[in-house]
Design an enzyme around this catalytic site. Sequence first.
Site, PDB file in Angstrom:
ATOM      1  N   ARG A 173      -8.632   1.778   9.467  1.00  5.09           N
ATOM      2  CA  ARG A 173      -8.254   0.411  10.169  1.00  5.09           C
ATOM      3  C   ARG A 173      -9.252  -0.594  10.687  1.00  5.09           C
ATOM      4  NH1 ARG A 173      -2.707   1.023   9.356  1.00  5.09           N
ATOM      5  NH2 ARG A 173      -1.465  -0.851  10.002  1.00  5.09           N
TER       6      ARG A 173
ATOM      7  N   LYS B 241       0.918  -1.039  -0.048  1.00 10.04           N
ATOM      8  CA  LYS B 241      -0.049   0.096  -0.078  1.00 10.04           C
ATOM      9  C   LYS B 241       0.734   1.045  -0.094  1.00 10.04           C
ATOM     10  CE  LYS B 241      -2.298  -0.635   4.013  1.00 10.04           C
ATOM     11  NZ  LYS B 241      -1.726  -1.929   4.564  1.00 10.04           N
TER      12      LYS B 241
ATOM     13  N   ARG C 195      11.826  -3.259   9.266  1.00 10.34           N
ATOM     14  CA  ARG C 195      11.314  -2.187  10.033  1.00 10.34           C
ATOM     15  C   ARG C 195      11.477  -2.540  11.266  1.00 10.34           C
ATOM     16  NH1 ARG C 195       5.575  -0.091   7.824  1.00 10.34           N
ATOM     17  NH2 ARG C 195       5.035  -0.996   9.971  1.00 10.34           N
TER      18      ARG C 195
HETATM   19  P1  AMP Z   1       1.381   1.064   8.953  1.00 10.03           P
HETATM   20  O1  AMP Z   1       2.742   1.751   8.663  1.00 10.03           O
HETATM   21  O2  AMP Z   1      -0.087   1.359   8.327  1.00 10.03           O
HETATM   22  O3  AMP Z   1       1.383  -0.437   8.844  1.00 10.03           O
HETATM   23  O4  AMP Z   1       1.141   1.202  10.535  1.00 10.03           O
HETATM   24  C1  AMP Z   1       2.108   0.928  11.388  1.00 10.03           C
HETATM   25  C2  AMP Z   1       1.382   0.518  12.987  1.00 10.03           C
HETATM   26  O5  AMP Z   1       0.896   1.866  13.342  1.00 10.03           O
HETATM   27  C3  AMP Z   1       0.218  -0.175  13.047  1.00 10.03           C
HETATM   28  O6  AMP Z   1       0.581  -1.653  13.218  1.00 10.03           O
HETATM   29  C4  AMP Z   1      -0.343   0.313  14.182  1.00 10.03           C
HETATM   30  O7  AMP Z   1      -0.033  -0.045  15.355  1.00 10.03           O
HETATM   31  C5  AMP Z   1      -0.148   1.694  13.995  1.00 10.03           C
HETATM   32  N1  AMP Z   1      -1.502   2.408  12.951  1.00 10.03           N
HETATM   33  C6  AMP Z   1      -1.194   2.909  11.811  1.00 10.03           C
HETATM   34  N2  AMP Z   1      -2.407   3.541  11.232  1.00 10.03           N
HETATM   35  C7  AMP Z   1      -3.297   3.113  12.263  1.00 10.03           C
HETATM   36  C8  AMP Z   1      -4.816   3.267  12.420  1.00 10.03           C
HETATM   37  N3  AMP Z   1      -5.547   3.913  11.323  1.00 10.03           N
HETATM   38  N4  AMP Z   1      -5.516   2.928  13.686  1.00 10.03           N
HETATM   39  C9  AMP Z   1      -4.703   2.402  14.589  1.00 10.03           C
HETATM   40  N5  AMP Z   1      -3.361   2.104  14.711  1.00 10.03           N
HETATM   41  C10 AMP Z   1      -2.736   2.324  13.462  1.00 10.03           C
END
Ligand code: AMP
Length: 185
Positions: free
Chosen positions: A89, A14, A130
């Site tokens: 999410r 994404k 990461r």
């Molecule tokens: P991502 O980079 O989108 O994979 O997000 C990394 C981490 O950030 C996720 O595993 C969540 O802990 C947190 N996170 C990102 N976006 C959200 C969201 N919309 N709601 C809750 N937690 C989020």
Amino acid sequence: MKRLIFLGPPGAGKGTQALILSDLYQIPHISTGDILRAAVKAETPLGIKARSYMDQGELVPDDLILDLIKERLRQSDTRGGWILDGFPRNVSQAAFLAELLQELHLAADCVLNLEVPDEVLVERLLSRKRKDDNETTIRRRLEVYHQDTVPVISFYSDCGILKAVNGNDSLEGVTTALKAIIDQA
Ligand code: AMP
């Protein structure tokens, strides 16, 4: 003018695709994960609260995210459109977004769901290096995805703007498929 919502499991690509499309359509890429990672790094109050959830592969509580999105979508650079990556999410975030967009007299043009099988995701995430990408948190993030984020797909499937895209293809192949859908939306 495009307002796009990207759905898909962690590791579906994404972020990479959203960046390419953000450049192509000249619209801001709004990634809640990127915003949270920057907050953690800068040790802001948000970052301090969010960190342990992120490290464990859990979702950060909605009350930390909703105001942040509300503020972001009111900024002037979003007038020409946006790409939301990593938000909503869960169904309550999706309902909040629907209400917020109504308030702003806006509508999303397209919800793009990038589909990739779980086995491929684990492999991709393990090679990404990461900080929150160790095997335990990866498995937990996938569980959280199935439990909380998959219901968001049905939330949007009723309103006719949801499009599935095969994310298990080359980077260029996925971009081409996404572009074809977005250009028609
Ligand atoms: P991502 O980079 O989108 O994979 O997000 C990394 C981490 O950030 C996720 O595993 C969540 O802990 C947190 N996170 C990102 N976006 C959200 C969201 N919309 N709601 C809750 N937690 C989020």
